[in-house]
Design a protein around this motif. Structure first.
Motif, short mmCIF file in Angstrom:
data_model
loop_
_atom_site.label_atom_id
_atom_site.label_comp_id
_atom_site.label_asym_id
_atom_site.label_seq_id
_atom_site.Cartn_x
_atom_site.Cartn_y
_atom_site.Cartn_z
N LEU A 36 8.78 6.03 2.00
CA LEU A 36 8.35 7.42 2.15
C LEU A 36 7.51 7.70 3.39
CD1 LEU A 36 7.35 8.60 -1.45
CD2 LEU A 36 9.25 9.41 -0.03
N CYS A 37 6.71 6.75 3.81
CA CYS A 37 5.83 6.99 4.97
C CYS A 37 6.49 6.56 6.27
CB CYS A 37 4.49 6.29 4.78
SG CYS A 37 4.56 4.51 5.00
N ASN A 38 7.76 6.24 6.19
CA ASN A 38 8.52 5.86 7.39
C ASN A 38 7.94 4.68 8.16
OD1 ASN A 38 10.70 7.67 7.16
ND2 ASN A 38 9.38 9.34 7.87
N ALA A 42 1.60 3.03 4.54
CA ALA A 42 0.73 3.98 3.88
C ALA A 42 1.24 4.46 2.52
CB ALA A 42 0.52 5.19 4.79
N CYS A 43 2.41 4.02 2.08
CA CYS A 43 2.94 4.55 0.82
C CYS A 43 3.21 3.47 -0.22
CB CYS A 43 4.21 5.36 1.07
SG CYS A 43 5.65 4.36 1.55
N GLY A 44 3.54 2.31 0.20
CA GLY A 44 3.82 1.21 -0.73
C GLY A 44 5.21 1.26 -1.36
N THR A 45 6.04 2.20 -0.96
CA THR A 45 7.37 2.31 -1.59
C THR A 45 8.40 1.37 -0.96
OG1 THR A 45 8.07 4.15 -0.17
CG2 THR A 45 6.96 4.72 -2.25
N CYS A 46 7.94 0.49 -0.13
CA CYS A 46 8.84 -0.53 0.45
C CYS A 46 8.38 -1.93 0.01
CB CYS A 46 8.85 -0.43 1.97
SG CYS A 46 7.26 -0.89 2.70
N HIS A 47 7.62 -1.95 -1.07
CA HIS A 47 7.00 -3.18 -1.58
C HIS A 47 8.06 -4.18 -2.05
CE1 HIS A 47 4.01 -4.80 -4.88
NE2 HIS A 47 4.29 -5.71 -3.97
N SER A 82 7.84 -4.27 3.21
CA SER A 82 9.00 -4.63 4.04
C SER A 82 9.03 -3.86 5.36
CB SER A 82 10.31 -4.44 3.27
OG SER A 82 10.48 -3.10 2.86
N CYS A 83 8.25 -2.77 5.46
CA CYS A 83 8.20 -2.05 6.73
C CYS A 83 7.41 -2.81 7.78
CB CYS A 83 7.63 -0.65 6.55
SG CYS A 83 5.89 -0.58 6.07
N GLN A 84 6.68 -3.83 7.34
CA GLN A 84 5.85 -4.59 8.27
C GLN A 84 6.46 -5.95 8.61
OE1 GLN A 84 3.02 -2.93 9.56
NE2 GLN A 84 4.12 -1.34 8.41
FE1 FES Z 1 5.53 3.17 3.48
FE2 FES Z 1 6.27 0.66 4.05
S1 FES Z 1 7.41 2.48 4.28
S2 FES Z 1 4.40 1.36 3.23
#
Ligand code: FES
Length: 102
Positions: A36-38, A42-47, A82-84
């Motif tokens: 969600l936070c691209n 900042a959102c945790g939805t890529c956990h 996973s975004c990191q």
């Molecule tokens: Fe939002 Fe990874 S995409 S924390």
């Protein structure tokens, strides 16, 4: 190649793109990664949960990822955003499980 176990238990395998964060590559699988936070940690939805044998082969989380992970009630020992995680060829064979919804 990356192995991803989705929230529904389905197993996916795909050839990841070098130099791109995994969140962007996992999202189209519809396996539970939302992003969600691209990609801003900042959102945790890529956990995701990294398979234990891979945990030490990834760069450690930076302070922003660590802060976000600290807020997650479903955090486990090998949790990552996973975004990191940028895919590089030395991650060939990496296995992840998408974390359940909080
Ligand atoms: Fe939002 Fe990874 S995409 S924390």
């Amino acid at each position: 190649m990356i192995i991803v176990n989705g929230q529904d238990g389905a197993r996916h395998e795909f050839d990841a793109k070098k130099g791109q964060a995994l969140m962007w590559q996992l999202r189209p699988l519809k396996a539970g990664v939302v992003g969600l936070c691209n990609g801003n940690a900042a959102c945790g939805t890529c956990h995701v949960y990294v398979a234990p044998e891979w945990a030490d082969r990834l760069e450690a989380p930076d302070e922003y990822e660590e802060e976000m992970l600290a807020e997650m009630s479903n955090r486990q020992k090998f949790s990552r955003l996973s975004c990191q995680i940028e895919y590089q060829p030395d991650l060939d064979g990496l296995e992840l499980t998408v974390a359940p919804r909080r």
